[in-house]
Design a protein around this motif. Structure first.
Motif, short mmCIF file in Angstrom:
data_model
loop_
_atom_site.label_atom_id
_atom_site.label_comp_id
_atom_site.label_asym_id
_atom_site.label_seq_id
_atom_site.Cartn_x
_atom_site.Cartn_y
_atom_site.Cartn_z
N HIS A 113 0.94 -0.59 -0.25
CA HIS A 113 -0.18 0.14 -0.05
C HIS A 113 0.86 1.17 0.24
CE1 HIS A 113 -3.78 2.73 0.57
NE2 HIS A 113 -2.62 2.71 1.75
N GLY A 138 -2.41 8.54 7.30
CA GLY A 138 -3.36 7.77 8.78
C GLY A 138 -2.79 7.41 9.20
N GLY A 164 -1.34 11.68 9.41
CA GLY A 164 -2.24 12.17 9.46
C GLY A 164 -2.68 11.51 11.09
N GLU A 165 -2.63 10.75 11.53
CA GLU A 165 -2.88 10.33 13.27
C GLU A 165 -2.41 12.29 13.86
OE1 GLU A 165 -0.66 6.95 14.42
OE2 GLU A 165 -1.69 6.65 16.33
N ASP A 168 -5.76 13.94 12.91
CA ASP A 168 -6.70 13.66 13.14
C ASP A 168 -6.80 13.81 15.14
OD1 ASP A 168 -7.35 12.84 10.65
OD2 ASP A 168 -6.04 11.06 10.50
N PRO A 179 -12.92 12.39 10.22
CA PRO A 179 -11.13 13.18 9.64
C PRO A 179 -11.00 14.60 10.00
CG PRO A 179 -12.03 11.98 7.82
CD PRO A 179 -12.96 11.97 8.13
N GLY A 181 -7.26 16.00 9.48
CA GLY A 181 -6.64 16.31 8.52
C GLY A 181 -7.75 17.69 7.79
N ILE A 182 -8.68 17.61 6.65
CA ILE A 182 -9.25 18.56 6.07
C ILE A 182 -9.04 19.75 7.18
CG2 ILE A 182 -11.31 17.22 6.03
CD1 ILE A 182 -10.73 17.34 2.92
N GLY A 269 0.31 10.16 -0.40
CA GLY A 269 -0.21 9.37 0.51
C GLY A 269 -1.49 10.87 1.56
N GLY A 270 -2.33 10.83 2.08
CA GLY A 270 -3.40 11.12 2.47
C GLY A 270 -3.32 13.01 2.81
N VAL A 271 -1.97 12.75 3.64
CA VAL A 271 -1.80 14.16 3.84
C VAL A 271 -0.99 15.03 3.17
CG1 VAL A 271 -0.20 14.92 5.75
CG2 VAL A 271 -1.02 13.28 6.65
N CYS A 273 -2.71 16.04 0.08
CA CYS A 273 -3.56 16.35 0.39
C CYS A 273 -3.63 18.28 0.62
CB CYS A 273 -5.17 16.61 0.19
SG CYS A 273 -5.18 14.43 -0.24
N CYS A 300 -4.23 11.03 -3.98
CA CYS A 300 -3.31 10.66 -2.40
C CYS A 300 -3.40 10.24 -1.69
CB CYS A 300 -3.11 11.95 -2.08
SG CYS A 300 -1.45 13.29 -2.93
O1 KG4 Z 1 -3.32 7.89 3.21
P1 KG4 Z 1 -4.63 7.93 3.42
O2 KG4 Z 1 -6.68 8.47 2.06
O3 KG4 Z 1 -5.21 7.36 4.31
C1 KG4 Z 1 -4.32 5.86 5.30
O4 KG4 Z 1 -3.22 4.81 4.49
O5 KG4 Z 1 -4.49 6.30 6.37
O6 KG4 Z 1 -4.73 9.42 4.53
C2 KG4 Z 1 -5.52 9.68 5.53
C3 KG4 Z 1 -4.80 11.16 6.33
C4 KG4 Z 1 -6.31 11.59 7.23
O7 KG4 Z 1 -5.38 11.41 8.99
C5 KG4 Z 1 -6.58 12.54 7.16
O8 KG4 Z 1 -6.86 13.25 8.77
C6 KG4 Z 1 -5.34 12.59 6.34
O9 KG4 Z 1 -4.85 11.94 5.32
N1 KG4 Z 1 -6.09 14.45 5.30
C7 KG4 Z 1 -5.17 15.48 4.99
C8 KG4 Z 1 -5.47 16.71 4.32
N2 KG4 Z 1 -6.42 15.26 3.72
C9 KG4 Z 1 -6.75 13.69 4.31
N3 KG4 Z 1 -4.04 15.85 6.37
C10 KG4 Z 1 -4.16 17.32 6.17
N4 KG4 Z 1 -4.91 17.54 4.78
C11 KG4 Z 1 -5.45 17.79 4.90
N5 KG4 Z 1 -5.77 18.26 4.38
#
Ligand code: KG4
Ligand code: ZN
Length: 351
Positions: A113, A138, A164-165, A168, A179, A181-182, A269-271, A273, A300
Motif C-alpha cells: 500500500h 493516516g 495524519g494521526e 486527526d 477525519p 486533517g481536512i 498519501g492523504g496528508v 492533500c 493522494c
Molecule cells: O492515505 P490516506 O487516505 O489513508 C491512509 O492510508 O491512512 O490518508 C488519510 C489521512 C488522514 O489522517 C486524513 O486526516 C489525512 O490523510 N488528510 C489530510 C488532508 N486530507 C486528508 N491531512 C491534512 N490536510 C488535508 N487536507
C-alpha cells in the motif's frame, strides 16, 4: 480493448477498484468512502470497515469496469493491496482479487500500500529516477530512496504517531470531528501560523526518522492553559499546528534529497492533500532547484488507481504472486526490493 490491469484497494475505510492500461493510464478509478459511517465513532472501526467492504466491493468493481468500457475478459492481471492495513479489511480485497484471478486464469499481483501511494505520482507526472519519496498518511510517515518504478529503500519513518494521526488527534482535541486533517487545513487558511508555536521534533537532526506524538502532547498542554478557544484562537492553533507538521515534513524530505543528491522529490498519501504542505514543498524545493511532484488529491488519498499502476509495473517485470498470498498489518518495507521477491504463479505471463 488492450490488456488491462484491475486494481483493488481495501486496506482501510475506502473500497476502491480501478482499471489501468499502458502501465499508468487510468481508465476508471471508483472510490467508495466509508468516512461518514466511521465519523460517529471518531475513527475507523475495523469490524465495520470489513463488513462494508464485503457489501461494496463487487458493485465497485463492476462500476470500474463499466466506466472503463471494459469486460472481465479484457483483464490481464489483478493487482491488490495485501498490506499494510487492517487485516479484516485487506482480506476482503484479497479474497475477491484471488477469486477473480483464479476464475479468469490471469495472474494475481500483490502490492504494498505505501509503495502504491508513491507510484500514484506516475499517473500525472514524468518523474526522473532516482528520487526521494515521502509517504504521509493516516497510519504511516515514511521516507524512501526510489531508484525505479518498483525499487525503493526506506530511509526513515515515524517512531510514534503518523503525520495524519497527528492531524486527526488534534482535530479530535479541538472538537473538529473525524477525519480531521481536512478541517485543520480549512481553518488554518484564516489563522496566523506564528501566533501559537508548536515543536518541530527531529527537524534539524541528521536522522531521517520522524516523531509526532510530542506535538499532540504540546497541544494538550496548550489547551489546558487556554481552554475553550474562540473562533480566532482556533484558527491560529490550527495554522500553528499545521505549520509545525508541514515544516518538519518538508525539511526532512529536503535533508534526504540533499544527502542522496537527487534532483526530484515526491510526496504522496492523504496528508499530501494538505494545502500548506503542498505550497511549502514547492517553495522550499524550488529554492534548491529540486523538482517536487505531488499527485492530485484524488490520487493522494486511498484509491485503487495507484494499486493498478504499481501492479502494472510489477507485472511488467514478470513478478506475480501465488494464491497463498496473505495480508499483513504493519510496514514490512525495511529492505531493498529486488526482482524475484514474489513467487511466480503458474498462470504468470511476462509483458
Ligand atoms: O492515505 P490516506 O487516505 O489513508 C491512509 O492510508 O491512512 O490518508 C488519510 C489521512 C488522514 O489522517 C486524513 O486526516 C489525512 O490523510 N488528510 C489530510 C488532508 N486530507 C486528508 N491531512 C491534512 N490536510 C488535508 N487536507
Ligand atoms: Zn493510504
Amino acid at each position: 480493448m488492450p490488456g488491462i490491469i484491475l486494481g483493488i484497494e481495501s486496506s482501510c475505510d475506502e473500497t476502491s477498484a480501478a482499471v489501468i492500461t499502458d502501465g499508468r493510464r487510468v481508465l476508471s478509478n471508483i472510490v467508495a468512502s466509508q468516512a461518514d459511517i466511521h465519523k460517529e465513532y471518531g475513527g475507523v472501526v475495523p469490524e465495520i470497515a470489513s463488513r462494508k467492504h464485503v457489501e461494496l466491493i463487487l458493485a465497485v468493481i463492476e462500476k470500474a469496469l463499466t466506466e472503463a468500457g471494459a469486460g472481465k475478459s479484457d483483464i490481464t492481471g489483478v493487482a491488490v493491496t495485501n498490506g499494510p492495513g487492517l487485516i479484516g479489511a485487506l482480506m476482503v480485497g484479497l479474497s475477491t482479487a484471488k477469486a477473480l484471478a483464479y476464475g479468469l486464469g490471469v495472474p494475481l499481483i500483490g502490492v504494498n500500500h505505501l509503495e502504491a501511494h508513491l507510484a500514484a505520482v506516475h499517473i500525472e507526472h514524468d518523474v526522473e529516477f532516482p528520487f526521494v519519496g515521502l509517504v504521509v498518511s493516516g497510519g504511516h510517515t515514511s521516507l524512501y530512496h526510489v531508484t525505479d518504478y518498483t525499487r525503493l529503500t526506506i530511509l526513515g519513518k515515524t517512531r510514534d504517531d503518523a503525520a495524519g494521526e497527528a492531524f486527526d488527534k488534534a482535530a479530535k482535541l479541538l472538537g473538529l470531528g473525524y477525519p480531521g486533517g481536512i478541517q485543520i487545513d480549512r481553518l488554518a487558511k484564516e489563522g496566523d501560523p506564528e501566533a501559537v508555536k508548536f515543536p518541530r521534533p527531529f527537524k534539524s537532526s541528521s536522522t531521517f526518522d520522524f516523531s509526532f506524538s510530542g506535538l499532540k502532547t504540546s497541544l494538550v498542554y496548550y489547551l489546558r492553559e487556554h481552554p475553550s478557544p474562540d473562533d480566532r484562537e482556533l484558527r491560529d492553533i490550527c495554522a500553528g499546528y499545521q505549520e509545525a507538521i508541514a515544516e518538519t515534513l518538508v525539511e526532512k524530505a529536503l535533508l534526504a534529497a540533499r544527502a542522496r543528491g537527487v534532483k526530484s522529490a515526491v510526496m504522496a498519501g492523504g496528508v499530501a492533500c494538505n494545502s500548506r504542505l503542498r505550497a511549502l514543498a514547492s517553495e522550499r524545493f524550488g529554492e534548491e532547484g529540486i523538482g517536487v511532484y505531488i499527485p492530485s488529491p484524488v490520487y493522494c488519498t486511498d484509491n485503487a488507481a495507484m494499486v493498478g499502476v504499481l501492479g502494472s509495473y510489477t507485472f511488467r517485470e514478470g513478478r506475480t504472486s501465488d494464491l497463498s498470498l496473505g495480508p499483513f498489518s504493519t510496514s514490512r518495507t525495511k529492505y531493498v526490493r529486488g526482482k524475484g521477491k514474489l513467487a511466480k504463479a503458474p498462470a504468470a505471463q511476462s509483458s
